[in-house]
Design a protein around this motif. Sequence first.
Motif, PDB file in Angstrom:
ATOM      1  N   TYR A  90       0.618  -1.083  -0.087  1.00  0.00           N
ATOM      2  CA  TYR A  90      -0.075   0.079  -0.255  1.00  0.00           C
ATOM      3  C   TYR A  90       0.761   1.245   0.053  1.00  0.00           C
ATOM      4  O   TYR A  90       0.451   2.389  -0.804  1.00  0.00           O
ATOM      5  CB  TYR A  90      -1.043   0.119   1.215  1.00  0.00           C
ATOM      6  N   ASP A 116      -6.930  10.853   5.400  1.00  0.00           N
ATOM      7  CA  ASP A 116      -6.367  10.705   4.040  1.00  0.00           C
ATOM      8  C   ASP A 116      -5.529  12.006   3.743  1.00  0.00           C
ATOM      9  O   ASP A 116      -4.326  11.360   3.016  1.00  0.00           O
ATOM     10  CB  ASP A 116      -7.886  11.004   3.079  1.00  0.00           C
ATOM     11  N   SER A 119      -2.250  11.158   5.148  1.00  0.00           N
ATOM     12  CA  SER A 119      -1.378  10.037   4.630  1.00  0.00           C
ATOM     13  C   SER A 119      -0.802  10.628   3.198  1.00  0.00           C
ATOM     14  O   SER A 119       0.258  10.236   3.007  1.00  0.00           O
ATOM     15  CB  SER A 119      -2.380   8.921   4.179  1.00  0.00           C
ATOM     16  N   GLY A 211     -10.413   8.382  -0.250  1.00  0.00           N
ATOM     17  CA  GLY A 211      -9.668   7.472   0.644  1.00  0.00           C
ATOM     18  C   GLY A 211     -10.265   6.868   1.659  1.00  0.00           C
ATOM     19  O   GLY A 211      -9.995   5.766   2.153  1.00  0.00           O
ATOM     20  N   PHE A 215     -10.541   2.598   2.015  1.00  0.00           N
ATOM     21  CA  PHE A 215      -9.772   2.315   3.202  1.00  0.00           C
ATOM     22  C   PHE A 215     -10.570   2.173   4.688  1.00  0.00           C
ATOM     23  O   PHE A 215      -9.951   2.469   5.673  1.00  0.00           O
ATOM     24  CB  PHE A 215      -8.422   2.904   3.529  1.00  0.00           C
ATOM     25  N   TYR A 312      -6.318   8.302  -5.004  1.00  0.00           N
ATOM     26  CA  TYR A 312      -6.902   7.412  -4.571  1.00  0.00           C
ATOM     27  C   TYR A 312      -8.051   7.127  -5.517  1.00  0.00           C
ATOM     28  O   TYR A 312      -8.715   6.040  -5.612  1.00  0.00           O
ATOM     29  CB  TYR A 312      -7.843   7.833  -3.092  1.00  0.00           C
ATOM     30  N   ARG A 332      -9.681   1.422   9.126  1.00  0.00           N
ATOM     31  CA  ARG A 332      -8.661   2.503   8.774  1.00  0.00           C
ATOM     32  C   ARG A 332      -7.391   1.848   9.130  1.00  0.00           C
ATOM     33  O   ARG A 332      -6.556   2.454   9.098  1.00  0.00           O
ATOM     34  CB  ARG A 332      -8.726   3.662   9.258  1.00  0.00           C
ATOM     35  N   GLN A 335      -4.361   2.838   6.772  1.00  0.00           N
ATOM     36  CA  GLN A 335      -3.704   3.958   6.936  1.00  0.00           C
ATOM     37  C   GLN A 335      -3.128   4.303   8.362  1.00  0.00           C
ATOM     38  O   GLN A 335      -2.110   5.181   8.244  1.00  0.00           O
ATOM     39  CB  GLN A 335      -4.723   5.013   6.613  1.00  0.00           C
ATOM     40  N   HIS A 338       0.368   2.960   8.562  1.00  0.00           N
ATOM     41  CA  HIS A 338       1.326   3.832   7.741  1.00  0.00           C
ATOM     42  C   HIS A 338       1.620   4.838   8.342  1.00  0.00           C
ATOM     43  O   HIS A 338       2.808   5.212   8.742  1.00  0.00           O
ATOM     44  CB  HIS A 338       0.701   3.950   6.410  1.00  0.00           C
TER      45      HIS A 338
END
Length: 462
Positions: A90, A116, A119, A211, A215, A312, A332, A335, A338
Amino acid sequence: MTIKTPILPSKQQFAKRPNQPHELDLEAICVFMATGFFMGRDTYWKDEVCLLPGHHHTIDDAGFLVNSEPWFQWHYRPRDLSFEATLAEYIQLLTTITTEQVGNQPVILPLSGGLDSRSQALILKGLDNPVHAFSYSFEGGYPEHRIAKHIADVCGFGFESFSIKPGYLWDCIDDLAQINGCYSEFTHPRQMAVLPQLKAMTGVFSLGHWGDVLFDRGAPEATTEADILPLLFKKMVKPKGLELAEQLWQHWDLAGSFKDYLVGRIETDLAAIAIDNVSAKVRAYKTSQWAHRWTTTNLRVFEAAHPITLPYYDNRMCHFICTVPEAYLADRRLQLAHLQQDSALSGITWQDHRPFNLRNYGYNKAPYNLPYRVWAKLQREVQAVLGSSYVQRNWELQFVGSENEQALKRRLFQADFHQFIPKHLVHDTYQHFLKTDSVHYAHPVSMLLTLSQWYTQNRGSL
């Protein structure tokens, strides 16, 4: 001519529909009133269609749609990968897409207090492109821009904040109607309030739209196949929008009942999605309907300032989602994992779980969140005592207050408009908004405003 539409188009394209009269599609307009977006190929007109996403469309020289064939079908084929391997894939995919989309250009990044855009910020932080971030907050509302500024500062981005003031809509409603074609109501695209300032920036937008749907869970964990239709109906339909749609359906003397018609449309579109997993099926339905016909509509506001990029929305991201186990998408997880790799970014408040951040948001429950809830309520009460209401919703900026009311009434109670929508229906809806239930009647009022604006621009074609 053949047009290949992406899985998630960043703009809507239209074509003529053969063998149809140039008449209003009243059924489609009723759906628009109830939900806030047109479904599938629907437009205001019977002889015009919106090209479906993920299709090859054959258009003849006169602009008529000859044929449409899907080149992509939403599916769910999860691969047998560990969460760690999926996370790495991802991150690499988001990095690759973002890098390709922005090239070597300066980037304009709208930042919010969610996941979102944060990220995206983490990805852009690792690139060489200059980034100018911005955010906005409602005047009298929660200062979301403070979270955004913290994110920008951590990433080393330039930053600009805007306060969205009451009544901004009336200075730009004509421009907005031209931009989005009246295919979305006007209270949501608050970027219109600062469009001149956005035009003064340099670069391409990197937008984080959709997003949060791709996600996350498509449906609550306990949802069964039998629950999908009522779940979608509840999410799609605004209760007082349904009331308005049913009144129009009866006024126009359309066959059957509106609710049966809409349920039948949802059932037909669901049947075309060959996915057994309930969560994945609901996500696919949302993406093929909401994203294409609602979210995409107002992307044109950003595009009126600068070119847009949407990581996205990329086809590769959609293909990736179809192969990720639902357990990895739920809540989520990807995300969050991450962002948790960056201690500074993950330590900044998550707006949906304020005052907690991405590492301790699990404490957003009683009794841990009680002090903040009490403090926030007290703050709102003090604000009310001082004579200023706490703004939480888009429509409060445009519809509340004497000047807003005057501007709104001028649009709703035009004599010409009542040749299309009866005056008594407009009056009753507006009175309910003023005196009965402003929260729920704001939607039908906004939809009537949209119809009024559309009618003013198109009455010569009727």
